[in-house]
Design a protein around this motif. Structure first.
Motif, PDB file in Angstrom:
ATOM      1  N   ALA A  60       0.815  -1.229   0.000  1.00 26.44           N
ATOM      2  CA  ALA A  60       0.000   0.000   0.000  1.00 26.44           C
ATOM      3  C   ALA A  60       0.842   1.270   0.000  1.00 26.44           C
ATOM      4  O   ALA A  60       0.402   2.305  -0.487  1.00 26.44           O
ATOM      5  N   ASP A  61       2.063   1.200   0.534  1.00 30.64           N
ATOM      6  CA  ASP A  61       2.840   2.432   0.671  1.00 30.64           C
ATOM      7  C   ASP A  61       4.287   2.299   0.189  1.00 30.64           C
ATOM      8  O   ASP A  61       5.161   3.006   0.654  1.00 30.64           O
ATOM      9  N   TRP A  88       3.810   1.152 -10.121  1.00 30.75           N
ATOM     10  CA  TRP A  88       3.018   1.439  -8.918  1.00 30.75           C
ATOM     11  C   TRP A  88       3.823   2.377  -8.034  1.00 30.75           C
ATOM     12  O   TRP A  88       4.906   2.032  -7.571  1.00 30.75           O
ATOM     13  N   SER A  89       3.307   3.575  -7.837  1.00 30.61           N
ATOM     14  CA  SER A  89       4.011   4.581  -7.044  1.00 30.61           C
ATOM     15  C   SER A  89       2.995   5.314  -6.168  1.00 30.61           C
ATOM     16  O   SER A  89       2.571   6.421  -6.484  1.00 30.61           O
ATOM     17  N   PRO A  90       2.577   4.674  -5.060  1.00 29.85           N
ATOM     18  CA  PRO A  90       1.529   5.288  -4.229  1.00 29.85           C
ATOM     19  C   PRO A  90       1.967   6.626  -3.639  1.00 29.85           C
ATOM     20  O   PRO A  90       3.154   6.829  -3.343  1.00 29.85           O
ATOM     21  N   SER A  93       4.157   6.608  -0.523  1.00 27.50           N
ATOM     22  CA  SER A  93       5.529   6.084  -0.482  1.00 27.50           C
ATOM     23  C   SER A  93       6.528   7.230  -0.311  1.00 27.50           C
ATOM     24  O   SER A  93       6.212   8.395  -0.552  1.00 27.50           O
ATOM     25  N   ARG A  94       7.743   6.885   0.084  1.00 31.64           N
ATOM     26  CA  ARG A  94       8.760   7.900   0.339  1.00 31.64           C
ATOM     27  C   ARG A  94       9.176   8.577  -0.967  1.00 31.64           C
ATOM     28  O   ARG A  94       9.257   7.944  -2.014  1.00 31.64           O
ATOM     29  N   VAL A 100      13.611   7.127  -7.351  1.00 27.94           N
ATOM     30  CA  VAL A 100      14.415   5.995  -7.830  1.00 27.94           C
ATOM     31  C   VAL A 100      13.609   5.161  -8.825  1.00 27.94           C
ATOM     32  O   VAL A 100      14.092   4.811  -9.905  1.00 27.94           O
ATOM     33  N   TYR A 101      12.367   4.845  -8.477  1.00 24.45           N
ATOM     34  CA  TYR A 101      11.527   4.041  -9.387  1.00 24.45           C
ATOM     35  C   TYR A 101      11.242   4.795 -10.682  1.00 24.45           C
ATOM     36  O   TYR A 101      11.289   4.223 -11.764  1.00 24.45           O
ATOM     37  N   ALA A 102      10.962   6.087 -10.580  1.00 24.63           N
ATOM     38  CA  ALA A 102      10.658   6.880 -11.779  1.00 24.63           C
ATOM     39  C   ALA A 102      11.870   6.972 -12.705  1.00 24.63           C
ATOM     40  O   ALA A 102      11.742   6.831 -13.924  1.00 24.63           O
ATOM     41  N   SER A 103      13.053   7.165 -12.128  1.00 20.66           N
ATOM     42  CA  SER A 103      14.246   7.337 -12.964  1.00 20.66           C
ATOM     43  C   SER A 103      14.723   6.024 -13.580  1.00 20.66           C
ATOM     44  O   SER A 103      15.439   6.032 -14.570  1.00 20.66           O
TER      45      SER A 103
END
Length: 137
Positions: A60-61, A88-90, A93-94, A100-103
């Protein structure tokens, strides 16, 4: 193996399991996470699991990448399948994790040859079954 822009590596298991999902249909979905600068497989969904099982498997986060093999019937009554890539980028989340996930997303996605539809979701409503169905057709 590592991407100079994001410094991210992709484990061979990610590519291998994706190929199995694509060619042998051994899995309904795969959830990937970034661990120690490497994208690794976190969970494999059995072929009989549903889209609901998949969405409930996402934290969830925390951010995740996932692929889902979506079966559907076209208006011409043909059975088809499309492989979705879901970022998935709720919202909860931090920020660092989201960055990091986007890049790393595009680089990781290129490693998985055969993705047909991409979805980005920050909330479960953004990847509802209705949205998936509409994007598949």
């Amino acid at each position: 193996m590592a991407n100079s822009a994001s410094g991210m590596a992709v484990s061979d298991e990610c590519k291998l399991k994706f190929l199995e999902l694509k060619s042998k249909r051994n899995y309904r979905f795969i959830i990937f996470k970034i661990e120690n600068q490497t994208v690794v497989v976190e969970k494999l969904g059995n072929p009989d699991e549903t889209y609901e099982d998949f969405t409930e498997s996402l934290p969830a986060d925390e951010c995740r990448y996932a692929v889902f093999d979506f079966d559907f019937i076209t208006e011409e009554n043909c059975q088809k399948s499309k492989i979705f890539f879901i970022a998935w980028s709720p919202d909860t989340s931090r920020v660092r994790s989201k960055m990091v996930y986007a890049s790393s997303k595009d680089r990781f996605k290129r490693e998985l040859d055969g993705i047909q539809v991409e979805l980005q979701a920050t909330d479960p409503s953004e990847m509802s079954l209705d949205i998936v169905k509409s994007r598949a057709l």
